[in-house]
Design a protein around this motif. Structure first.
Motif, mmCIF file in Angstrom:
data_model
loop_
_atom_site.group_PDB
_atom_site.id
_atom_site.type_symbol
_atom_site.label_atom_id
_atom_site.label_comp_id
_atom_site.label_asym_id
_atom_site.label_seq_id
_atom_site.Cartn_x
_atom_site.Cartn_y
_atom_site.Cartn_z
ATOM 1 N N THR A 140 0.813 -1.219 0.000
ATOM 2 C CA THR A 140 0.000 0.000 0.000
ATOM 3 C C THR A 140 0.847 1.270 0.000
ATOM 4 O O THR A 140 1.871 1.350 0.699
ATOM 5 C CB THR A 140 -0.915 -0.021 1.244
ATOM 6 O OG1 THR A 140 -1.632 -1.256 1.243
ATOM 7 C CG2 THR A 140 -1.901 1.133 1.234
ATOM 8 N N SER A 146 -6.445 -0.010 -2.682
ATOM 9 C CA SER A 146 -7.240 -0.975 -3.451
ATOM 10 C C SER A 146 -6.710 -1.110 -4.873
ATOM 11 O O SER A 146 -6.660 -2.207 -5.423
ATOM 12 C CB SER A 146 -8.703 -0.527 -3.514
ATOM 13 O OG SER A 146 -9.218 -0.394 -2.216
ATOM 14 N N PHE A 170 0.854 2.223 6.057
ATOM 15 C CA PHE A 170 0.083 1.182 6.755
ATOM 16 C C PHE A 170 0.787 -0.184 6.698
ATOM 17 O O PHE A 170 0.128 -1.214 6.504
ATOM 18 C CB PHE A 170 -1.328 1.023 6.164
ATOM 19 C CG PHE A 170 -2.137 2.284 6.061
ATOM 20 C CD1 PHE A 170 -1.994 3.300 6.999
ATOM 21 C CD2 PHE A 170 -3.065 2.449 5.039
ATOM 22 C CE1 PHE A 170 -2.754 4.462 6.910
ATOM 23 C CE2 PHE A 170 -3.826 3.600 4.942
ATOM 24 C CZ PHE A 170 -3.672 4.618 5.872
ATOM 25 N N THR A 379 -10.194 -4.673 0.485
ATOM 26 C CA THR A 379 -11.425 -4.299 1.200
ATOM 27 C C THR A 379 -12.567 -5.242 0.787
ATOM 28 O O THR A 379 -12.489 -5.931 -0.243
ATOM 29 C CB THR A 379 -11.856 -2.856 0.867
ATOM 30 O OG1 THR A 379 -12.214 -2.802 -0.515
ATOM 31 C CG2 THR A 379 -10.761 -1.846 1.168
ATOM 32 N N GLU A 381 -15.283 -4.383 -0.403
ATOM 33 C CA GLU A 381 -15.820 -3.948 -1.707
ATOM 34 C C GLU A 381 -15.032 -4.629 -2.833
ATOM 35 O O GLU A 381 -15.617 -5.078 -3.823
ATOM 36 C CB GLU A 381 -15.732 -2.415 -1.837
ATOM 37 C CG GLU A 381 -16.698 -1.651 -0.936
ATOM 38 C CD GLU A 381 -16.341 -1.727 0.552
ATOM 39 O OE1 GLU A 381 -15.142 -1.714 0.893
ATOM 40 O OE2 GLU A 381 -17.267 -1.813 1.378
HETATM 41 C C1 LIG Z 1 -4.123 -1.836 10.379
HETATM 42 C C2 LIG Z 1 -3.762 -1.946 8.928
HETATM 43 C C3 LIG Z 1 -2.711 -2.788 8.558
HETATM 44 C C4 LIG Z 1 -2.334 -2.879 7.217
HETATM 45 N N1 LIG Z 1 -1.256 -3.662 6.880
HETATM 46 C C5 LIG Z 1 -0.789 -3.603 5.612
HETATM 47 C C6 LIG Z 1 0.423 -4.267 5.265
HETATM 48 O O1 LIG Z 1 1.065 -4.939 6.092
HETATM 49 N N2 LIG Z 1 0.887 -4.138 4.000
HETATM 50 C C7 LIG Z 1 0.244 -3.405 3.057
HETATM 51 O O2 LIG Z 1 0.714 -3.329 1.945
HETATM 52 N N3 LIG Z 1 -0.931 -2.784 3.359
HETATM 53 C C8 LIG Z 1 -1.445 -2.851 4.599
HETATM 54 N N4 LIG Z 1 -2.610 -2.200 4.927
HETATM 55 C C9 LIG Z 1 -3.277 -1.410 3.902
HETATM 56 C C10 LIG Z 1 -4.601 -2.014 3.428
HETATM 57 O O3 LIG Z 1 -4.377 -3.171 2.688
HETATM 58 C C11 LIG Z 1 -5.341 -0.916 2.647
HETATM 59 O O4 LIG Z 1 -5.728 0.084 3.591
HETATM 60 C C12 LIG Z 1 -6.542 -1.443 1.897
HETATM 61 O O5 LIG Z 1 -6.149 -2.253 0.819
HETATM 62 C C13 LIG Z 1 -7.421 -0.301 1.347
HETATM 63 O O6 LIG Z 1 -6.669 0.624 0.647
HETATM 64 P P1 LIG Z 1 -6.812 2.189 0.985
HETATM 65 O O7 LIG Z 1 -6.645 2.372 2.442
HETATM 66 O O8 LIG Z 1 -5.918 2.944 0.084
HETATM 67 O O9 LIG Z 1 -8.323 2.540 0.642
HETATM 68 P P2 LIG Z 1 -8.886 3.007 -0.778
HETATM 69 O O10 LIG Z 1 -8.403 2.089 -1.827
HETATM 70 O O11 LIG Z 1 -8.628 4.457 -0.944
HETATM 71 O O12 LIG Z 1 -10.438 2.755 -0.583
HETATM 72 C C14 LIG Z 1 -11.339 3.735 -0.022
HETATM 73 C C15 LIG Z 1 -12.762 3.170 -0.167
HETATM 74 O O13 LIG Z 1 -13.071 3.040 -1.555
HETATM 75 C C16 LIG Z 1 -13.503 1.722 -1.824
HETATM 76 N N5 LIG Z 1 -13.108 1.310 -3.168
HETATM 77 C C17 LIG Z 1 -11.896 1.386 -3.744
HETATM 78 N N6 LIG Z 1 -11.918 0.844 -4.974
HETATM 79 C C18 LIG Z 1 -13.184 0.404 -5.178
HETATM 80 C C19 LIG Z 1 -13.844 -0.258 -6.248
HETATM 81 N N7 LIG Z 1 -13.203 -0.607 -7.366
HETATM 82 N N8 LIG Z 1 -15.162 -0.548 -6.120
HETATM 83 C C20 LIG Z 1 -15.822 -0.206 -4.990
HETATM 84 N N9 LIG Z 1 -15.255 0.405 -3.935
HETATM 85 C C21 LIG Z 1 -13.954 0.707 -4.032
HETATM 86 C C22 LIG Z 1 -12.799 0.866 -0.777
HETATM 87 O O14 LIG Z 1 -13.442 -0.376 -0.619
HETATM 88 C C23 LIG Z 1 -12.896 1.758 0.439
HETATM 89 O O15 LIG Z 1 -14.155 1.611 1.028
HETATM 90 C C24 LIG Z 1 -3.028 -2.130 6.247
HETATM 91 C C25 LIG Z 1 -4.106 -1.312 6.625
HETATM 92 C C26 LIG Z 1 -4.452 -1.210 7.941
HETATM 93 C C27 LIG Z 1 -5.589 -0.288 8.315
#
Ligand SMILES: Cc1cc2nc3c(=O)[nH]c(=O)nc-3n(C[C@H](O)[C@H](O)[C@H](O)COP(=O)(O)OP(=O)(O)OC[C@H]3O[C@@H](n4cnc5c(N)ncnc54)[C@H](O)[C@@H]3O)c2cc1C
Length: 391
Positions: A140, A146, A170, A379, A381
């Motif tokens: 990430t 995502s 994260f 996620t 979604e």
């Molecule tokens: C405690 C914690 C530990 C983590 N550990 C790791 C780790 O070890 N390594 C790592 O790489 N990552 C890690 N992550 C990151 C995690 O995998 C991401 O937060 C997650 O994949 C979502 O990405 P984002 O936060 O950028 O949200 P975004 O991608 O910005 O999503 C925001 C919203 O939009 C929705 N959305 C996005 N695209 C679509 C779509 N195509 N259709 C419908 N809805 C959509 C999402 O579902 C979400 O509700 C961690 C996160 C947390 C909170």
């Protein structure tokens, strides 16, 4: 036989489990005792400090917990996926979100075991099994979660090195970690087909652990923001083929998502058990909280949801142990288990009244720790996208 459950839980969830052999159950028992004696007593301190110390990781290594799934020739115990699954269940039942051992052992180690070359396995796996090295995975970025194919961290070949620039956010175990499987772009114009994986030693010059982010739950797990400024990574640290990282990521996400489900199912069971116990003791209006019809109806729903989840999850674990679980079913298991988990934990917290909202009471912690399961490992979604595409 339903031997992973207590007798109280057996009375509530009556469909017998047939997944585990006696050796798995023995490993689960040993893990439960180890957690109770050596890990749970320190959890509050580690939550305050925002991470689990290296010494505790080494203790996990000493008792063989970190080597499940790592072949014996690389310092592990060579056990099967079921051993890992039962260990994760025990963590969930103990209400322990940290250390992020399933990330280290169940998610990162398989990248090396299945895709690493001999030198890479020898360099990292024995030290991962002993707890000397803590591992993480960096996918990430601030602008791509995502949409993983949109990562911008760049690796440019320069002689026998890759020069890496970019950042990640994260990243679990990102502060305490010594090794990161880093997702980089080696050919940005090719999008997903330009993704590569590098095994990066976090002590290299230019590798910066910027901060341990503050979270709503999972407070003893460190979660890092990382920056890379001209980090020179030896070319032999390329995991798999250059521009071949996407395929590896997609194949490994199956186990990652299933492990979320394994934890969620066991968490629901633990929550059900502790809530039934609580409402049978707690008094209101001259009787037990359990004696209200509302309480029994809500708990009947929780027990039924939990039983259905257990059966589905065990089937997925069994298929994965045979190498037969596909991306679609893994996405369903992650989606279903985490939605059920949130509903179950919300009901169980409600039935605890104000006590349930207290941090030093396990149901409140479980509720806060579990919420992220609908967010990470893709996620929910994105899980719906994966499932929906095949309909
Ligand atoms: C405690 C914690 C530990 C983590 N550990 C790791 C780790 O070890 N390594 C790592 O790489 N990552 C890690 N992550 C990151 C995690 O995998 C991401 O937060 C997650 O994949 C979502 O990405 P984002 O936060 O950028 O949200 P975004 O991608 O910005 O999503 C925001 C919203 O939009 C929705 N959305 C996005 N695209 C679509 C779509 N195509 N259709 C419908 N809805 C959509 C999402 O579902 C979400 O509700 C961690 C996160 C947390 C909170």
């Amino acid at each position: 036989m339903n031997a992973t459950h207590s007798s109280e839980l057996n009375a509530m969830l009556r469909l017998p489990r047939t997944l585990y052999a006696p050796e798995h159950l023995a490993f689960g028992d040993a893990m439960r005792r180890f957690l109770a004696a050596e890990i749970t007593p320190h959890m509050q301190k580690w939550e305050e400090e925002g991470m689990v110390p290296k010494s505790a990781w080494r203790r996990f290594g000493d008792v063989g917990a970190l080597g499940a799934g790592i072949p014996e020739e690389y310092g592990g115990a060579g056990e099967d996926f079921l051993t890992l699954a039962i260990a994760v269940e025990e963590h969930a039942r103990a209400g322990m979100a940290a250390p992020a051992f399933e990330l280290h052992t169940g998610i990162v180690a398989p990248y090396l075991v299945r895709h690493g070359n001999e030198a890479q396995k020898r360099a990292w796996l024995p030290r991962m099994a002993s707890g000397e090295v803590v591992a993480s995975i960096g996918m990430t970025e601030p602008n791509s979660g995502s949409d993983l194919a949109a990562v911008r961290t760049r690796a440019v070949r320069d002689g026998d090195h890759y020069v890496v620039n970019g950042s990640k956010i994260f990243i679990t175990n990102g502060i305490v970690g010594d090794l990161v499987v880093l997702v980089v772009k080696t050919a940005p114009e090719l999008k997903a087909k330009g993704v590569s994986l590098l095994l990066v030693d976090t002590s290299l010059p230019g590798y910066r652990k910027a901060r341990n982010v503050k979270k709503v739950g999972n407070k003893a797990q460190d979660t890092a923001e990382l920056f890379f400024d001209d980090v020179r990574v030896p070319a032999h640290c390329l995991l798999g083929e250059e521009n071949g990282g996407w395929k590896v990521l997609m194949s490994e996400l199956v186990q990652e998502r299933l492990l979320v489900a394994v934890r969620a199912a066991a968490t629901c069971e633990a929550a059900l058990e502790m809530t039934v116990r609580w409402v049978k003791e707690r008094q209101a209006f001259g009787g037990r909280v359990f004696d209200f019809q509302n309480t029994r109806f809500r708990l009947a729903d929780v027990a039924t949801q939990t039983q259905a989840l257990r059966v589905f999850t065990d089937r997925c674990i069994d298929l994965h142990a045979r190498g037969e679980l596909d991306m679609h079913s893994a996405a369903m298991s992650k989606l279903y288990s985490t939605e059920v988990q949130d509903s179950v934990l919300d009901t169980c917290m409600q039935l605890h009244g104000g006590t349930g909202y207290m941090w030093d009471y396990p149901i409140g912690r479980m509720w806060a720790d579990a919420r992220v399961h609908r967010i990470y490992a893709g996620t929910n979604e994105i899980m719906r996208e994966i499932i929906g595409r095949a309909l």
